[in-house]
Design a protein around this motif. Structure first.
Motif: not given
Length: 73
Positions: A21-23, A5-16
């Protein structure tokens, strides 16, 4: 909170930062961030509840018991 989950938070941050990001991703990011914050708060509270402080008169007081936050097992 697990490492995935922490990795996913970081992925979403980098993508943003890179492309936005999509909704659905924004909603997922918000949920994951809230979960992370709650986990950190819980860990901190658990640590504070296990701290004993020696008062000036020599008595030892548990902070969790003193402030009424210690959970019974």
């Amino acid at each position: 909170m697990d490492n995935q989950k922490i990795q996913r938070i970081n992925e979403l941050y980098r993508k943003s930062k890179a492309e936005g990001l999509t909704e659905a991703e924004k909603k997922e990011q918000k949920i994951l961030r809230r979960e992370y914050i709650e986990a950190v708060k819980g860990n901190l509270l658990s640590q504070l509840n296990n701290i004993d402080v020696e008062e000036k008169d020599g008595t030892v007081v548990n902070l969790g018991e003193k402030y009424g936050k210690k959970k019974e097992n």
